[in-house]
Design a protein around this motif. Structure first.
Motif, PDB file in Angstrom:
ATOM      1  N   ILE A  40     -17.636  46.315   9.467  1.00  0.00           N
ATOM      2  CA  ILE A  40     -16.910  45.730   7.993  1.00  0.00           C
ATOM      3  C   ILE A  40     -16.882  44.119   8.535  1.00  0.00           C
ATOM      4  N   SER A  41     -16.483  43.672   9.514  1.00  0.00           N
ATOM      5  CA  SER A  41     -15.798  42.882  10.372  1.00  0.00           C
ATOM      6  C   SER A  41     -17.156  41.222   9.404  1.00  0.00           C
ATOM      7  N   GLY A  42     -16.438  40.728   9.865  1.00  0.00           N
ATOM      8  CA  GLY A  42     -16.544  38.679   9.255  1.00  0.00           C
ATOM      9  C   GLY A  42     -17.570  39.569   7.683  1.00  0.00           C
ATOM     10  N   GLY A  43     -17.144  39.712   6.669  1.00  0.00           N
ATOM     11  CA  GLY A  43     -17.566  39.923   5.660  1.00  0.00           C
ATOM     12  C   GLY A  43     -19.045  40.937   5.712  1.00  0.00           C
ATOM     13  N   GLY A  44     -19.407  41.222   6.896  1.00  0.00           N
ATOM     14  CA  GLY A  44     -20.607  42.172   6.787  1.00  0.00           C
ATOM     15  C   GLY A  44     -21.052  41.482   7.829  1.00  0.00           C
ATOM     16  N   ARG A  45     -21.056  40.779   8.085  1.00  0.00           N
ATOM     17  CA  ARG A  45     -21.769  39.948   9.033  1.00  0.00           C
ATOM     18  C   ARG A  45     -21.471  39.339  10.425  1.00  0.00           C
ATOM     19  N   SER A  46     -19.612  40.062  10.635  1.00  0.00           N
ATOM     20  CA  SER A  46     -19.750  39.352  12.095  1.00  0.00           C
ATOM     21  C   SER A  46     -19.404  38.358  12.512  1.00  0.00           C
ATOM     22  N   ASN A  47     -18.573  37.905  12.190  1.00  0.00           N
ATOM     23  CA  ASN A  47     -18.180  36.973  13.694  1.00  0.00           C
ATOM     24  C   ASN A  47     -17.838  37.045  15.191  1.00  0.00           C
ATOM     25  N   PHE A  48     -18.830  37.299  15.896  1.00  0.00           N
ATOM     26  CA  PHE A  48     -18.825  38.262  16.772  1.00  0.00           C
ATOM     27  C   PHE A  48     -18.047  37.317  17.707  1.00  0.00           C
ATOM     28  N   THR A  49     -18.570  36.380  18.302  1.00  0.00           N
ATOM     29  CA  THR A  49     -17.772  34.809  19.267  1.00  0.00           C
ATOM     30  C   THR A  49     -17.409  33.622  18.805  1.00  0.00           C
ATOM     31  N   ASN A  50     -17.036  33.270  19.686  1.00  0.00           N
ATOM     32  CA  ASN A  50     -17.028  31.589  19.623  1.00  0.00           C
ATOM     33  C   ASN A  50     -17.412  30.587  20.194  1.00  0.00           C
ATOM     34  N   LEU A  51     -17.851  29.687  20.258  1.00  0.00           N
ATOM     35  CA  LEU A  51     -18.866  28.679  21.210  1.00  0.00           C
ATOM     36  C   LEU A  51     -17.861  28.633  22.011  1.00  0.00           C
ATOM     37  N   GLY A 161      -5.342  48.710  18.107  1.00  0.00           N
ATOM     38  CA  GLY A 161      -4.109  48.271  17.551  1.00  0.00           C
ATOM     39  C   GLY A 161      -3.967  49.323  16.248  1.00  0.00           C
ATOM     40  N   LYS A 162      -3.226  48.872  15.677  1.00  0.00           N
ATOM     41  CA  LYS A 162      -2.250  49.944  14.123  1.00  0.00           C
ATOM     42  C   LYS A 162      -3.069  49.254  13.073  1.00  0.00           C
ATOM     43  N   SER A 163      -3.837  47.782  13.115  1.00  0.00           N
ATOM     44  CA  SER A 163      -3.951  47.448  11.962  1.00  0.00           C
ATOM     45  C   SER A 163      -5.074  48.672  10.870  1.00  0.00           C
ATOM     46  N   ILE A 164      -5.026  48.603   9.259  1.00  0.00           N
ATOM     47  CA  ILE A 164      -6.034  49.373   8.606  1.00  0.00           C
ATOM     48  C   ILE A 164      -6.060  50.559   9.159  1.00  0.00           C
ATOM     49  N   PRO A 165      -4.857  51.295   8.817  1.00  0.00           N
ATOM     50  CA  PRO A 165      -4.874  52.772   9.313  1.00  0.00           C
ATOM     51  C   PRO A 165      -5.787  53.688   8.054  1.00  0.00           C
ATOM     52  N   LYS A 166      -6.486  53.013   7.149  1.00  0.00           N
ATOM     53  CA  LYS A 166      -7.416  53.957   6.247  1.00  0.00           C
ATOM     54  C   LYS A 166      -7.967  53.955   6.658  1.00  0.00           C
ATOM     55  N   MET A 167      -9.107  52.412   7.988  1.00  0.00           N
ATOM     56  CA  MET A 167     -10.347  53.154   8.717  1.00  0.00           C
ATOM     57  C   MET A 167     -10.265  53.819  10.199  1.00  0.00           C
ATOM     58  N   GLY A 168      -9.073  54.580   9.900  1.00  0.00           N
ATOM     59  CA  GLY A 168      -8.856  55.731  10.854  1.00  0.00           C
ATOM     60  C   GLY A 168      -8.300  54.354  12.263  1.00  0.00           C
ATOM     61  N   ALA A 169      -6.626  53.572  12.015  1.00  0.00           N
ATOM     62  CA  ALA A 169      -6.479  53.213  13.189  1.00  0.00           C
ATOM     63  C   ALA A 169      -5.294  53.893  13.530  1.00  0.00           C
ATOM     64  N   GLY A 328       1.387  42.881   5.854  1.00  0.00           N
ATOM     65  CA  GLY A 328       1.366  44.490   7.135  1.00  0.00           C
ATOM     66  C   GLY A 328       0.277  44.827   7.500  1.00  0.00           C
ATOM     67  N   TYR A 329      -0.351  45.950   8.134  1.00  0.00           N
ATOM     68  CA  TYR A 329      -1.283  46.943   8.927  1.00  0.00           C
ATOM     69  C   TYR A 329      -2.461  46.751   8.084  1.00  0.00           C
ATOM     70  N   ARG A 330      -1.827  47.047   6.576  1.00  0.00           N
ATOM     71  CA  ARG A 330      -2.727  47.991   5.568  1.00  0.00           C
ATOM     72  C   ARG A 330      -3.706  46.948   5.995  1.00  0.00           C
ATOM     73  N   THR A 331      -3.955  44.931   5.503  1.00  0.00           N
ATOM     74  CA  THR A 331      -4.195  44.004   5.774  1.00  0.00           C
ATOM     75  C   THR A 331      -4.786  43.625   7.132  1.00  0.00           C
ATOM     76  N   ALA A 332      -3.659  43.650   7.757  1.00  0.00           N
ATOM     77  CA  ALA A 332      -4.027  42.633   9.275  1.00  0.00           C
ATOM     78  C   ALA A 332      -5.084  42.590   9.888  1.00  0.00           C
ATOM     79  N   GLU A 333      -5.572  41.732   9.963  1.00  0.00           N
ATOM     80  CA  GLU A 333      -6.618  42.336  11.248  1.00  0.00           C
ATOM     81  C   GLU A 333      -6.871  42.552  12.487  1.00  0.00           C
ATOM     82  N   VAL A 334      -5.590  42.167  12.819  1.00  0.00           N
ATOM     83  CA  VAL A 334      -5.523  42.377  14.522  1.00  0.00           C
ATOM     84  C   VAL A 334      -3.644  43.032  14.156  1.00  0.00           C
TER      85      VAL A 334
END
Ligand code: FDA
Length: 389
Positions: A40-51, A161-169, A328-334
């Protein structure tokens, strides 16, 4: 059954670790599919790293801890892995790299890598109990409802971590760390929108603009978004990681401009112009209406003293806002905080006091900025542990 290594968590860090840990390795996850946050990261395109990855892009009680792993597995290493798998990508902004196609390609790549390395993947498997006996970890697992006993020499905590418990965190990594007396740094949500009392920004919901958000710890020039519930957008998410409950933040709505000089010049050249008309040259209309009411802005440029212009600049460029809280953790990315890096080797991610116990990824007290930095930490710390095993 005995395996050399059990990795708890088939997320970004766990799968990367499995790809480097040698064959005799089992990856366990309670989810139905691996790498759900990658998907689900990066709106489905994943921001997988940074230059442009530097240790300054990370928060930790020990800012030096991340250096070794990041240096030994860099963004360039991950980019060449992605290239080897034929996954095309692009830079979106600020060095952030995204898949041209889908984040699922990154998940598939990691599953292929760990499978090729000879690791097994058990999904829908929960961890019931962990014991350390006779130099080995004895795990009681529940695999698709049926109990399994597995012992191993190395146990890797990679459940995030604890972010997004709905996704199994879950806090499993912290619980096991506690069981083995590893210290923890208090956790809190990071990269998360701010909330304000109901109705505060309702009329502005959907308005976005470039802004500078700061406090006495950090400053970010990125987009700011007003929402029904408060403030969001990259600038807000970034600053949220440096914010503590009850603190004010400073919002500069016109960051790249010497506004005072500009207004003084305009007073000279366009004295009959209404102040609101002048401000509307810099800000979206709905925001101008809001600010006009908020700061009681009236009159023409010619009517303003220097002090009045300065007060207006302060309002627009040093707007003090105190969020009521965060989403809170409901939507926090990290999750900020986690397993204290003092307890771990920065080269191997192994616990100093507990043989064969490793911790990687978000479970550790290393948290990246928005922009691909958290995945780069997951790849680098997973690689470091995998290499050491
Ligand atoms: P991760 O969370 O990836 O994996 C943990 C695994 O452990 C999961 O598969 C979970 O199911 C499993 N698990 C948890 N508890 C368990 C238990 N009790 N028993 C068994 N298994 C358990 N970062 C970035 O760099 N670029 C980006 O674009 C984004 N985008 C983004 C969007 C959203 C919506 C979120 C929530 C997060 C991001 N991130 C991000 C952050 C990034 O996803 C995160 O930092 C990494 O996935 C962390 O990797 P880990 O492997 O440590 O944990």
């Amino acid at each position: 059954m005995f395996v050399n290594t059990v990795i708890l968590g088939a997320g970004a860090a766990g799968m990367m670790c499995a790809a480097h840990a040698g064959g005799d390795c089992l990856v366990v996850d309670h989810a139905k599919s691996p790498g759900e946050k990658i998907r689900i990261s990066g709106g489905g395109r994943s921001n997988f790293t940074n230059l442009d990855v530097t240790p300054e892009n990370y928060l930790s009680q020990n800012p030096h801890f991340c250096k070794s792993a990041l240096a030994r597995y860099s963004q360039w290493d991950f980019i060449s892995l992605v290239d080897r798998h034929g996954i095309s990508w692009h830079e979106k902004t600020l060095g952030q790299l995204f898949c041209d196609g889908s984040a699922k390609q990154i998940v598939a790549m990691l599953v292929e890598e760990l499978t090729q390395a000879g690791a097994q993947l058990w999904l829908k498997t929960s961890v019931e109990k962990v014991r350390y006996e006779g130099g080995h970890y004895q795990l009681t697992l529940l695999r698709d409802g049926s109990p399994q006993r597995v012992s191993c020499a190395n146990l890797v905590l990679a459940t995030g971590g604890k972010s997004i418990p709905k996704m199994g965190a879950t806090g499993l990594a912290y619980d096991i760390a506690r069981q083995f007396d590893l210290p923890l740094i208090d956790t809190r949500p990071g990269l998360v929108p701010f909330t304000f009392p109901e109705g505060r920004f309702t009329t502005l919901a959907g308005t976005a603009l470039p802004a500078r958000l700061s406090n006495n710890r950090a400053s970010f020039d990125e987009a700011l978004l007003f929402t029904h519930r408060g403030l969001s957008g990259p600038a807000v998410l970034q600053l949220s990681s440096y914010w503590h409950e009850g603190e004010a933040i400073t919002v500069n709505l016109i960051p790249q401009t010497d506004l005072f000089t500009l207004l003084r010049d305009q007073r000279q050249a366009q004295g009959r112009r209404a102040l609101t008309t002048e401000i509307a040259r810099h800000l979206p209309g709905r925001l101008v209406d809001f600010l006009t009411a908020e700061f009681a802005i009236t009159g023409r440029l010619a009517d303003q003293s220097d002090a009045a212009l300065q007060a207006l600049c302060d309002a627009l460029q040093s707007w003090q806002l105190t969020p009521g809280g965060s989403e809170g953790y409901r939507t926090a990315e990290v999750t900020l905080g986690g397993i204290d890096t003092d307890a771990l080797s920065s080269k191997t991610m192994q616990a100093k006091s507990q043989p064969g116990l490793f911790a990687i990824g978000e479970a550790v007290d290393v948290t990246g900025w928005l922009g691909g930095y958290n995945f780069q930490w997951a790849w680098a710390s997973g690689h470091a542990a995998g290499q050491a095993i």
